[in-house]
Design a protein around this motif. Structure first.
Motif, PDB file in Angstrom:
ATOM      1  N   LYS A   1     -18.176   4.665  -0.395  1.00  0.00           N
ATOM      2  CA  LYS A   1     -16.826   4.220  -0.065  1.00  0.00           C
ATOM      3  C   LYS A   1     -16.329   3.345  -1.199  1.00  0.00           C
ATOM      4  CE  LYS A   1     -15.671   1.505   3.341  1.00  0.00           C
ATOM      5  NZ  LYS A   1     -15.846   0.895   4.669  1.00  0.00           N
ATOM      6  N   PRO A   2     -15.229   3.719  -1.824  1.00  0.00           N
ATOM      7  CA  PRO A   2     -14.789   2.964  -2.992  1.00  0.00           C
ATOM      8  C   PRO A   2     -14.434   1.536  -2.615  1.00  0.00           C
ATOM      9  CG  PRO A   2     -13.132   4.542  -2.318  1.00  0.00           C
ATOM     10  CD  PRO A   2     -14.335   4.817  -1.492  1.00  0.00           C
ATOM     11  N   ASP A   3     -14.534   0.655  -3.584  1.00  0.00           N
ATOM     12  CA  ASP A   3     -14.254  -0.756  -3.320  1.00  0.00           C
ATOM     13  C   ASP A   3     -12.855  -0.894  -2.773  1.00  0.00           C
ATOM     14  OD1 ASP A   3     -16.483  -0.666  -4.909  1.00  0.00           O
ATOM     15  OD2 ASP A   3     -15.309  -1.048  -6.715  1.00  0.00           O
ATOM     16  N   SER A   4     -12.779  -1.531  -1.618  1.00  0.00           N
ATOM     17  CA  SER A   4     -11.456  -1.674  -1.027  1.00  0.00           C
ATOM     18  C   SER A   4     -10.763  -2.918  -1.572  1.00  0.00           C
ATOM     19  CB  SER A   4     -11.559  -1.730   0.495  1.00  0.00           C
ATOM     20  OG  SER A   4     -12.481  -2.731   0.836  1.00  0.00           O
ATOM     21  N   VAL A   5     -11.551  -3.829  -2.151  1.00  0.00           N
ATOM     22  CA  VAL A   5     -10.941  -5.042  -2.672  1.00  0.00           C
ATOM     23  C   VAL A   5     -10.739  -4.870  -4.172  1.00  0.00           C
ATOM     24  CG1 VAL A   5     -11.131  -7.526  -2.842  1.00  0.00           C
ATOM     25  CG2 VAL A   5     -12.190  -6.331  -0.936  1.00  0.00           C
ATOM     26  N   SER A   6      -9.510  -4.896  -4.564  1.00  0.00           N
ATOM     27  CA  SER A   6      -9.211  -4.777  -5.980  1.00  0.00           C
ATOM     28  C   SER A   6      -9.032  -6.185  -6.535  1.00  0.00           C
ATOM     29  CB  SER A   6      -7.935  -3.958  -6.156  1.00  0.00           C
ATOM     30  OG  SER A   6      -7.403  -4.173  -7.427  1.00  0.00           O
ATOM     31  N   THR A   7      -9.426  -6.331  -7.808  1.00  0.00           N
ATOM     32  CA  THR A   7      -9.266  -7.654  -8.401  1.00  0.00           C
ATOM     33  C   THR A   7      -7.795  -7.942  -8.658  1.00  0.00           C
ATOM     34  OG1 THR A   7      -9.731  -6.573 -10.476  1.00  0.00           O
ATOM     35  CG2 THR A   7     -11.524  -7.841  -9.470  1.00  0.00           C
ATOM     36  N   ASN A   8      -7.018  -6.862  -8.804  1.00  0.00           N
ATOM     37  CA  ASN A   8      -5.603  -7.040  -9.110  1.00  0.00           C
ATOM     38  C   ASN A   8      -4.792  -7.353  -7.861  1.00  0.00           C
ATOM     39  OD1 ASN A   8      -6.094  -6.530 -11.716  1.00  0.00           O
ATOM     40  ND2 ASN A   8      -5.188  -4.488 -11.741  1.00  0.00           N
ATOM     41  N   ASP A   9      -3.640  -7.940  -8.065  1.00  0.00           N
ATOM     42  CA  ASP A   9      -2.684  -8.091  -6.983  1.00  0.00           C
ATOM     43  C   ASP A   9      -1.988  -6.766  -6.790  1.00  0.00           C
ATOM     44  OD1 ASP A   9      -3.158 -10.669  -6.358  1.00  0.00           O
ATOM     45  OD2 ASP A   9      -1.716 -11.479  -7.793  1.00  0.00           O
ATOM     46  N   ARG A  10      -1.848  -6.377  -5.543  1.00  0.00           N
ATOM     47  CA  ARG A  10      -1.213  -5.094  -5.275  1.00  0.00           C
ATOM     48  C   ARG A  10       0.167  -5.321  -4.686  1.00  0.00           C
ATOM     49  NH1 ARG A  10      -3.597  -0.439  -2.045  1.00  0.00           N
ATOM     50  NH2 ARG A  10      -3.092  -1.959  -0.458  1.00  0.00           N
ATOM     51  N   LEU A  11       1.166  -4.734  -5.334  1.00  0.00           N
ATOM     52  CA  LEU A  11       2.519  -4.813  -4.807  1.00  0.00           C
ATOM     53  C   LEU A  11       2.841  -3.455  -4.192  1.00  0.00           C
ATOM     54  CD1 LEU A  11       5.208  -6.479  -4.706  1.00  0.00           C
ATOM     55  CD2 LEU A  11       5.881  -5.206  -6.719  1.00  0.00           C
ATOM     56  N   VAL A  12       3.050  -3.439  -2.894  1.00  0.00           N
ATOM     57  CA  VAL A  12       3.288  -2.174  -2.202  1.00  0.00           C
ATOM     58  C   VAL A  12       4.782  -2.002  -1.977  1.00  0.00           C
ATOM     59  CG1 VAL A  12       2.778  -0.808  -0.175  1.00  0.00           C
ATOM     60  CG2 VAL A  12       1.061  -2.360  -1.080  1.00  0.00           C
ATOM     61  N   VAL A  13       5.328  -0.937  -2.548  1.00  0.00           N
ATOM     62  CA  VAL A  13       6.766  -0.699  -2.459  1.00  0.00           C
ATOM     63  C   VAL A  13       7.013   0.548  -1.619  1.00  0.00           C
ATOM     64  CG1 VAL A  13       8.869  -0.226  -3.748  1.00  0.00           C
ATOM     65  CG2 VAL A  13       7.147  -1.744  -4.707  1.00  0.00           C
ATOM     66  N   PHE A  14       7.727   0.400  -0.525  1.00  0.00           N
ATOM     67  CA  PHE A  14       8.168   1.543   0.270  1.00  0.00           C
ATOM     68  C   PHE A  14       9.557   1.923  -0.230  1.00  0.00           C
ATOM     69  CE2 PHE A  14       5.683   1.620   4.515  1.00  0.00           C
ATOM     70  CZ  PHE A  14       4.497   1.483   3.830  1.00  0.00           C
ATOM     71  N   ALA A  15       9.729   3.160  -0.675  1.00  0.00           N
ATOM     72  CA  ALA A  15      11.010   3.520  -1.265  1.00  0.00           C
ATOM     73  C   ALA A  15      11.439   4.910  -0.817  1.00  0.00           C
ATOM     74  CB  ALA A  15      10.920   3.472  -2.782  1.00  0.00           C
ATOM     75  N   ALA A  16      12.740   5.094  -0.696  1.00  0.00           N
ATOM     76  CA  ALA A  16      13.306   6.389  -0.318  1.00  0.00           C
ATOM     77  C   ALA A  16      12.906   7.432  -1.359  1.00  0.00           C
ATOM     78  CB  ALA A  16      14.819   6.291  -0.238  1.00  0.00           C
ATOM     79  N   ALA A  17      12.724   8.670  -0.877  1.00  0.00           N
ATOM     80  CA  ALA A  17      12.181   9.718  -1.735  1.00  0.00           C
ATOM     81  C   ALA A  17      13.025   9.947  -2.980  1.00  0.00           C
ATOM     82  CB  ALA A  17      12.062  11.011  -0.941  1.00  0.00           C
ATOM     83  N   SER A  18      14.346   9.750  -2.865  1.00  0.00           N
ATOM     84  CA  SER A  18      15.208  10.039  -4.010  1.00  0.00           C
ATOM     85  C   SER A  18      14.984   9.053  -5.155  1.00  0.00           C
ATOM     86  CB  SER A  18      16.668  10.020  -3.570  1.00  0.00           C
ATOM     87  OG  SER A  18      16.905   8.931  -2.723  1.00  0.00           O
ATOM     88  N   LEU A  19      14.297   7.940  -4.884  1.00  0.00           N
ATOM     89  CA  LEU A  19      14.081   6.932  -5.915  1.00  0.00           C
ATOM     90  C   LEU A  19      12.852   7.219  -6.771  1.00  0.00           C
ATOM     91  CD1 LEU A  19      14.873   3.815  -3.750  1.00  0.00           C
ATOM     92  CD2 LEU A  19      16.130   4.494  -5.763  1.00  0.00           C
ATOM     93  N   ARG A  20      12.138   8.302  -6.471  1.00  0.00           N
ATOM     94  CA  ARG A  20      10.834   8.528  -7.076  1.00  0.00           C
ATOM     95  C   ARG A  20      10.811   8.384  -8.600  1.00  0.00           C
ATOM     96  NH1 ARG A  20       5.878  11.333  -5.919  1.00  0.00           N
ATOM     97  NH2 ARG A  20       6.550  11.756  -3.805  1.00  0.00           N
TER      98      ARG A  20
END
Lengths: 343, 278
Positions: free
Chosen positions: A105-124
């Motif tokens: 199981k890959p490490d679930s804790v990343s050393t980096n800060d994770r910024l999670v962005v939920f965005a409309a599909a047209s913004l891809r």
């Protein structure tokens, strides 16, 4: 064959982020990153494969043995050493396998800060580019995207998905989130213009908005999704300008009401339908199969894209930095390049 | 000796419990989400949602299209399965495996494949049938999509049902003068009928739940191509409660049919006699 979409390849590797539905991670830029990520996994899976082979071998031996025993009716005979050994090997391997799976199981804790962005599909396209730039400006930050229909994203947030920023393709969905205290202080950052996409086969027939009624097969969105709502508003306004017959003439030719704008565009680019109302950003300038016909400004309505930080955010400062970055000079330039208007 | 025997029995008993626990875990996992669908809704809510939304035309269309595709699957699938079950060559095995591909490929891809073959600029358009037959965005397209994704389930079940027939029965029937057609119609089908019916039920259920291929190939227009799953998805955009109500409708419809098919009721069917002989 279709062009391989690099974002798809990225998405398939995205399980490292530990959550299923994040569409694209802007993290694996080059093949190198992918290799770095795969190598430890490959080593572990080799170990797992060896353990698995041992498991198979010992279990096959045990099963054969037991079959032989029953057929010879030797149930009460003492077990030979070999069988005991095979049994203990079997359980050892089982435990080993379990551990192996757990380690894989890959490490679930990343050393980096994770910024999670939920965005409309047209913004891809615009947001993936912005994400790369943002990571360059903020070392140690991973920007992870989840692109989907705005309503789907809203449902995910309402049911507890953890994210930092929400970029919506319409005001209504974000307003609902703000009212439910899931998001705060939305700001408008882009506008998108509905246009008419005309398939190659009908391109000579439909060159202006008024000629839309000449199309044989028209595809619109369901009235409940934003693009369908805008289309309906456009037709309402057109009725006052081109006569009340315009709306009914167009609606009589509607062969399908699609559930999202990508589906609409697909029907046009495959030539299945003649014309459709989509966003300007959906029509790539490189696509040979689709011609773009603008909707006159007197008739058109603008799709407004608001963005907001979510209250479940673990990095409120970083979320704010992303929102400011999107509205900055370079952010506006990237959005413009993708076909958006910026307020 | 006695002690070891009782120990053995104890061990067997505990293993029996292990089987029960493991089995019920999966059963619970499969039941609970569907129970939740019912538990979080009320009858009045259901009723109002069903009356206001476009559920009824969708249900009617779904029942109609799945019935037609079921007829197609049965009339064409049974001979195909018989053929495959009789031929045990390598070629027939390869064909059998290839026939399972529609199960594997994602429904949306199946929809694109159908568009590329039956679409306006599809491979078969103009070659197999005239250009003027527009198939996409029609009810025919819905039937085609449902047939495409559901037929493999039936064929698979039918092949294994035919293979389970005792070959000696066929030899005996042939020695009494049953020609291939009669052998197939009056011996093989009656004997295999429980397996065939189970396969039909599976295939019908798959057709009823068909979403991706229909959306791609047939579009979504109320009364013409909007089947129940499409109506559910469309309602989801507006109101989750309405979507839930239509889902419950779908579950109830499917449950009724599956229970009827799986019940002892099937034994009263005309070919019940042959089964009992078997």
């Amino acid at each position: 064959m279709m062009n391989p979409d690099p974002s798809l390849a990225k998405a398939s590797l995205d399980f490292r982020s530990g959550s299923r539905f994040f569409g694209t991670s802007a993290n694996y830029d080059s093949l190198n990153d992918v290799r770095q990520f795969m190598e430890p996994l490959l080593g572990k899976s080799l170990l797992t494969a060896i353990l698995y082979a041992l498991h198979q071998a010992s279990s096959v031996y045990l099963v054969r043995r037991s079959v032989k025993r029953t057929s010879a009716n030797l149930d009460d005979a003492p077990r030979p050493m070999r069988v005991r050994f095979a049994r203990s090997l079997f359980w050892l391997v089982e435990i080993g396998l379990l551990c192996g799976v757990a380690c894989c199981k890959p490490d679930s804790v990343s050393t980096n800060d994770r910024l999670v962005v939920f965005a409309a599909a047209s913004l891809r396209t615009a947001f993936v580019n912005l994400g790369n730039e943002f990571e360059r400006l903020h070392p140690g930050v991973d920007v992870v995207f989840n692109f989907a229909g705005t309503h789907e994203l809203r449902t995910q947030v309402e049911h507890g998905a953890e994210a930092d920023v929400f970029a919506s393709a319409d005001q209504r969905n974000l307003r609902e989130l703000v009212m439910a205290r899931h998001a705060m202080s939305p700001v408008l950052f882009a506008v998108n213009e509905p246009v008419i996409a005309v398939s190659k086969g009908a391109a000579s027939k439909i060159t202006t908005f008024a000629e839309l009624r000449k199309a044989d097969r028209i595809v619109l969105g369901v009235p409940d999704v934003p693009i369908g709502r805008y289309a309906s508003q456009i037709l309402d306004r057109a009725a006052t300008q081109f006569g009340s017959g315009f709306r009914s003439a167009v609606e009589a030719r509607v062969v399908s009401r699609e559930l999202n704008v990508r589906q609409i565009f697909l029907k046009i680019s495959l030539g299945e339908a003649d014309a459709a109302i989509v966003y300007r950003t959906d029509v790539p300038t490189t696509n040979q199969n689709v011609r773009l016909v603008p909707v006159p400004a007197t008739v058109n309505v603008m799709a407004e894209y608001p963005i907001a930080a979510l209250s479940s955010s673990r990095h409120p400062a970083l979320a704010q930095a992303w929102i400011e970055f999107v509205r900055s000079q370079s952010g506006r330039a990237t959005l413009k390049q993708a076909g958006f208007g910026v307020p | 000796m006695i002690r070891s025997e009782s120990l053995n029995r104890q061990r067997q008993l505990s293993r029996h419990w292990a089987i029960t626990t493991l089995g019920s875990l999966l059963a619970a996992f499969l039941f609970l989400p569907i129970l939740a669908l019912f538990a979080t809704s009320s009858v009045t809510e259901l009723w109002s949602a069903l009356r206001t939304s476009n559920a009824m035309p969708a249900l009617r269309l779904s029942l109609k299209t799945t019935a037609i595709s079921l007829v197609i699957v049965t009339t064409l699938g049974t001979p195909l399965a018989w053929m495959l079950a009789q031929n045990r060559t390598r070629l027939s095995r390869i064909i059998e495996s290839c026939l399972q591909l529609p199960i594997v490929i994602p429904p949306a891809v199946a929809g694109i494949a159908l568009l590329l073959s039956f679409g306006r600029y599809g491979l078969l358009t103009g070659r197999l049938y005239p250009d003027s037959w527009h198939i996409t965005f029609t009810t025919t397209a819905v039937v085609l999509a449902e047939t495409f994704v559901s037929a493999p389930f039936y064929v698979q079940a039918a092949v294994s049902a035919f293979r389970r027939i005792d070959p000696r029965l066929l030899v005996v029937a042939a020695s009494f003068g049953a020609y291939p057609w009669r052998l197939f119609l009056h011996v093989a089908i009656p004997i295999a009928s429980p397996g065939l019916i189970a396969g039909l039920a599976m295939s019908w259920a798959r057709a009823l739940g068909e979403f991706g291929a229909t959306l791609m190939f047939a579009g979504n227009l109320e009364g013409t191509t909007q089947t129940l799953p499409l109506a559910i998805y469309a309602a989801l955009e507006l109101d989750m409660r309405a979507a839930q109500a239509i889902s419950i409708l779908l579950v109830l419809a499917a449950l009724t049919v599956l229970l009827i098919v799986r019940s002892r009721w099937t034994q009263w069917w005309p070919w019940g006699e042959a089964r009992r002989v078997n």
